[in-house]
Structures are given as C-alpha cells and as structure tokens.
Write a protein that holds these residues in place. Sequence first.
Motif, mmCIF file in Angstrom:
data_model
loop_
_atom_site.group_PDB
_atom_site.id
_atom_site.type_symbol
_atom_site.label_atom_id
_atom_site.label_comp_id
_atom_site.label_asym_id
_atom_site.label_seq_id
_atom_site.Cartn_x
_atom_site.Cartn_y
_atom_site.Cartn_z
ATOM 1 N N PRO A 45 0.825 -1.217 0.000
ATOM 2 C CA PRO A 45 0.000 0.000 0.000
ATOM 3 C C PRO A 45 0.857 1.265 0.000
ATOM 4 C CG PRO A 45 -0.685 -1.537 1.734
ATOM 5 C CD PRO A 45 0.641 -2.010 1.222
ATOM 6 N N VAL A 46 0.440 2.225 -0.809
ATOM 7 C CA VAL A 46 1.133 3.518 -0.901
ATOM 8 C C VAL A 46 0.084 4.617 -0.794
ATOM 9 C CG1 VAL A 46 2.674 4.961 -2.316
ATOM 10 C CG2 VAL A 46 2.831 2.469 -2.470
ATOM 11 N N GLY A 47 0.458 5.710 -0.147
ATOM 12 C CA GLY A 47 -0.414 6.883 -0.076
ATOM 13 C C GLY A 47 0.342 8.118 -0.517
ATOM 14 N N ALA A 48 -0.364 9.048 -1.141
ATOM 15 C CA ALA A 48 0.244 10.311 -1.557
ATOM 16 C C ALA A 48 -0.720 11.436 -1.255
ATOM 17 C CB ALA A 48 0.565 10.282 -3.055
ATOM 18 N N ALA A 49 -0.186 12.611 -0.957
ATOM 19 C CA ALA A 49 -1.030 13.784 -0.742
ATOM 20 C C ALA A 49 -0.357 14.998 -1.355
ATOM 21 C CB ALA A 49 -1.280 14.006 0.748
ATOM 22 N N ILE A 50 -1.142 15.759 -2.094
ATOM 23 C CA ILE A 50 -0.657 16.957 -2.793
ATOM 24 C C ILE A 50 -1.238 18.193 -2.129
ATOM 25 C CG2 ILE A 50 -0.928 18.286 -4.935
ATOM 26 C CD1 ILE A 50 -0.866 15.576 -6.452
ATOM 27 N N LEU A 51 -0.371 19.172 -1.837
ATOM 28 C CA LEU A 51 -0.844 20.515 -1.474
ATOM 29 C C LEU A 51 -0.818 21.324 -2.759
ATOM 30 C CD1 LEU A 51 -1.644 22.742 0.557
ATOM 31 C CD2 LEU A 51 0.813 23.218 0.813
ATOM 32 N N ALA A 52 -2.000 21.749 -3.218
ATOM 33 C CA ALA A 52 -2.090 22.468 -4.491
ATOM 34 C C ALA A 52 -2.072 23.977 -4.265
ATOM 35 C CB ALA A 52 -3.360 22.048 -5.222
ATOM 36 N N GLU A 53 -1.980 24.711 -5.373
ATOM 37 C CA GLU A 53 -1.867 26.171 -5.275
ATOM 38 C C GLU A 53 -3.126 26.796 -4.698
ATOM 39 O OE1 GLU A 53 -2.663 24.946 -8.334
ATOM 40 O OE2 GLU A 53 -4.257 26.265 -9.070
#
Length: 130
Positions: free
Chosen positions: A24-32
């Motif tokens: 399992p992998v998780g990713a999170a993006i903080l966008a503009e």
Amino acid sequence: MEEQLFAAARAAMAKAHAPYSKFPVGAAILAEDGATYAGANIENLSFPEGWCAETTAISHMVMGGAKRIKAVAVIAEKLALCPPCGGCRQRLAEFSSPDTLVFLCDEAGVQTRMRMDALLPHAFATDVIG
Ligand SMILES: O=c1ccn([C@H]2C[C@H](O)[C@@H](CO)O2)c(=O)[nH]1
Ligand SMILES: [Zn+2]
C-alpha cells in the motif's frame, strides 16, 4: 504544512487497493489553491492496469480544479521511504515547479525533503522540445 500532508498521505494509504503487491502507498498533494488532494495505489487483476498513489492524487487535484503542486508527500507501508516511480515523477513534473517540495515519509512522519528538480533532474519539458 508538512504534518498535515503527511497525515493526509497516511490516511490515503489506508484506502489502497493493493491485494496483488500487498504494497500500500499513499500520496497527498498541497495544491496552489491551498487544498489537499490525496490518493492511493489502485491495482488490478490484470497487473499492468493498476496505477500509483501519486497518479490517483494528481487526478483528484485536476478534477478539483487545481493545476499547480506546491508540495507532495508519499508514504508506503512496507518500505522505509518510497520515492515516486519514474512515470509518476514525469506526471508530477507536469504540474510542478522546480521548487515544488517532495516529502518522503515513514510511519513517524516526514523523513526526507527534496525539491522537484532534485527528484527529476533534466526533466522532459517544453524548453527541451522548443
Ligand atoms: O511511488 C510509487 C511506487 C509504487 N507504487 C505502487 C504501484 C504498485 O501498486 C505497488 C507496488 O509497486 O506500489 C506507488 O503507488 N507509488
Ligand atoms: Zn508511480
């Protein structure tokens, strides 16, 4: 900001569909826009048809109306640190700046920080193709 992205990536990892690799992998993006867009890897019985956590997060970001990545955090359950694969580096680069931050996390939090231009030097870009 780091802590919030780490927590979002870890929560996303819990939603991974990874019965084949059991990775399992998780990713999170903080966008503009200030919003956080998260994703997990989603595998398929036809193995090549699955995709990565970073790619899920990018699709959430784009469908949320954002196009620029300020920072991205990645965490994997079974690896000390999980640097994005080559394909995801290119997909992230599409929406990143050279100074976009990449956070590699483990269960305890963010362990390694780097800029996008360190994660993907010599990226394929329009200034290359003119
Ligand atoms: O950066 C990465 C590397 C791998 N994976 C996924 C793909 C596959 O489902 C599993 C094992 O490679 O991990 C990601 O989500 N992100
Ligand atoms: Zn990938």
